[in-house]
Motif scaffolding. Structure first.
Motif, PDB file in Angstrom:
ATOM      1  N   ARG A 145      14.236  -5.920   0.646  1.00 19.82           N
ATOM      2  CA  ARG A 145      14.217  -4.675  -0.127  1.00 19.82           C
ATOM      3  C   ARG A 145      12.926  -3.874   0.094  1.00 19.82           C
ATOM      4  O   ARG A 145      12.986  -2.650   0.207  1.00 19.82           O
ATOM      5  N   PRO A 146      11.755  -4.533   0.170  1.00 13.87           N
ATOM      6  CA  PRO A 146      10.573  -3.714   0.463  1.00 13.87           C
ATOM      7  C   PRO A 146      10.686  -2.956   1.793  1.00 13.87           C
ATOM      8  O   PRO A 146      10.203  -1.828   1.905  1.00 13.87           O
ATOM      9  N   GLN A 147      11.304  -3.558   2.795  1.00 13.17           N
ATOM     10  CA  GLN A 147      11.481  -2.840   4.063  1.00 13.17           C
ATOM     11  C   GLN A 147      12.371  -1.611   3.864  1.00 13.17           C
ATOM     12  O   GLN A 147      12.067  -0.525   4.370  1.00 13.17           O
ATOM     13  N   ASP A 192       0.860  -1.180   0.000  1.00 11.00           N
ATOM     14  CA  ASP A 192       0.000   0.000   0.000  1.00 11.00           C
ATOM     15  C   ASP A 192       0.899   1.233   0.000  1.00 11.00           C
ATOM     16  O   ASP A 192       1.500   1.574   1.021  1.00 11.00           O
ATOM     17  N   LEU A 193       0.992   1.895  -1.150  1.00 12.34           N
ATOM     18  CA  LEU A 193       1.935   3.004  -1.299  1.00 12.34           C
ATOM     19  C   LEU A 193       1.561   4.224  -0.454  1.00 12.34           C
ATOM     20  O   LEU A 193       2.398   5.098  -0.245  1.00 12.34           O
ATOM     21  N   ALA A 223       2.307   3.994   9.171  1.00 11.97           N
ATOM     22  CA  ALA A 223       1.570   3.003   8.387  1.00 11.97           C
ATOM     23  C   ALA A 223       2.510   1.863   8.004  1.00 11.97           C
ATOM     24  O   ALA A 223       3.706   2.075   7.798  1.00 11.97           O
ATOM     25  N   ASP A 224       1.963   0.636   7.900  1.00  9.52           N
ATOM     26  CA  ASP A 224       2.874  -0.488   7.601  1.00  9.52           C
ATOM     27  C   ASP A 224       2.952  -0.796   6.124  1.00  9.52           C
ATOM     28  O   ASP A 224       3.895  -1.457   5.667  1.00  9.52           O
ATOM     29  N   GLU A 229       6.493  -6.203   6.208  1.00  7.07           N
ATOM     30  CA  GLU A 229       6.801  -6.749   7.528  1.00  7.07           C
ATOM     31  C   GLU A 229       7.445  -5.684   8.426  1.00  7.07           C
ATOM     32  O   GLU A 229       8.399  -5.023   8.009  1.00  7.07           O
ATOM     33  N   ASP A 230       6.928  -5.523   9.621  1.00  2.00           N
ATOM     34  CA  ASP A 230       7.415  -4.519  10.578  1.00  2.00           C
ATOM     35  C   ASP A 230       7.329  -3.099  10.019  1.00  2.00           C
ATOM     36  O   ASP A 230       8.048  -2.196  10.476  1.00  2.00           O
TER      37      ASP A 230
END
Lengths: 121, 225
Positions: free
Chosen positions: B207-209, A15-16, A24-25, A29-30
């Motif tokens: 990478r998403p983190q 969710d951009l 917001a997450d 993860e985390d």
């Protein structure tokens, strides 16, 4: 936006709007711990010590250092872009065309350098 | 030695501290257009102003700057350091006209290196690193060839460029690029091969983190790029 591309690569839906919302997450993860940590550092809030402690506890030492490094270097990178007026890369502009308007990016001063500026709200 | 391991609350990768130490020392060395003491003064101004970033610019109690830097350089170090959302073309063009384009770019490179290191320290929960001792010597006055106009406020490298524009934003001052992007590689992107991979296994975080943090920090600074 590399957030979307990297999430697509692992089959995750991101969710951009997490980029512009508080703690917001984003489906990462985390994510909420990470964004709250970033907010506390950038804004130098009274919550910084608590946000840092939550990040260390949730992430563990190795990821915590990576998070701190990412927050640090992006505080520099944004200033590189915004002090030089560098235009956005064509690929980035194309891949974010659907979200920049709704998320408000096109109203930021730097949008002018890329020729996509909208009037500030 | 700067960025001593013992200062950190948890272990930090050796390549990261090595990059920080090298880039930090670079701040004190003569650059292409500014002397070592001038570069340290620029870093000090940016740091002091950024510490007060939550106060409106017009109400910050700064006192008299203890530097002989030109007035426009003082203003630029402070503004880039603390108020990046307020930068615009008109202001930058006035600064560039007065300082010269390469001196402006080098000033920016010192500021961004300082801010990145300071923000890292704040995130880690340690005091800012002591600014480096300035080194004697004259600026090299090197100006690279192959600079051109891509619509940025400053000339940038235009020949054989395949990478992101931000990576050439400081290219008018190659030493500034080396100093700052050494830290970028250690703190974010890794090698060029790593950067182009959307799945990362060279960093503890996914990478998403990493990109979520990047997006949030960029948005908090209202950085369009």
């Amino acid at each position: 936006m590399l957030l979307r591309a990297s999430s697509d690569a692992v089959g995750a839906e991101v969710d951009l709007s997490a980029a512009v919302e508080e703690a917001a997450d984003g489906g990462v993860e985390d994510g909420a711990v990470l964004t709250a940590f970033a907010e506390a550092v950038v804004r130098a809030t009274d919550d910084l010590n608590a946000a840092r402690a939550r990040a260390l506890e949730a992430l563990g030492p190795a990821k915590f250092v990576e998070a701190a490094a990412t927050i640090g270097i992006f505080n520099g990178l944004v200033r590189v872009a915004d002090s030089t007026g560098i235009p956005g890369d064509p690929q980035m502009l194309e891949s974010t065309a659907d979200v920049r308007g709704p998320l408000g990016f096109n109203r930021w001063a730097g949008a002018r350098a890329s020729g996509v500026a909208e009037a500030p709200a | 030695m700067s960025f001593e391991d013992s200062r950190f609350p948890v272990p930090v990768r050796g390549d990261l501290t090595a990059a920080l130490r090298r880039s930090w020392a670079d701040i004190g060395r003569p650059g292409a257009w500014w002397k070592g003491p001038e570069r340290v003064a620029i870093a000090a101004l940016a740091r002091a102003e950024r510490i007060r970033r939550n106060e409106p610019p017009w109400s910050r109690d700064r006192g008299e700057p203890r530097t002989r830097l030109p007035e426009k350089a003082i203003e630029a170090a402070r503004k880039i350091g603390a108020d990046p959302t307020h930068l615009d073309r008109d202001w930058a063009e006035a600064a560039i006209t007065e300082l010269g384009d390469a001196r402006y770019v080098e000033l920016a490179s010192v500021v961004v290196t300082t801010v990145a290191a300071d923000a890292f320290c704040e995130a880690m929960g340690i005091e800012h690193e002591t600014l480096p001792e300035p080194e004697a010597g004259e600026p090299s006055r090197e100006r690279p060839d192959n600079m051109g106009d891509i619509g940025a406020w400053v000339p940038v490298q235009v020949i054989d460029w395949q990478r992101a524009n931000v990576a050439r934003a400081l290219s008018l001052v190659p030493e500034g690029v080396r100093t700052f992007f050494r830290m970028v590689a250690a703190m974010y992107s890794g090698t060029a091969t790593d950067f182009n991979e959307m799945v990362w296994d060279h960093r503890p975080m996914s990478r998403p983190q990493v990109e979520l943090l990047a997006a949030r920090v960029s948005a908090l600074n209202q950085c369009f790029y």
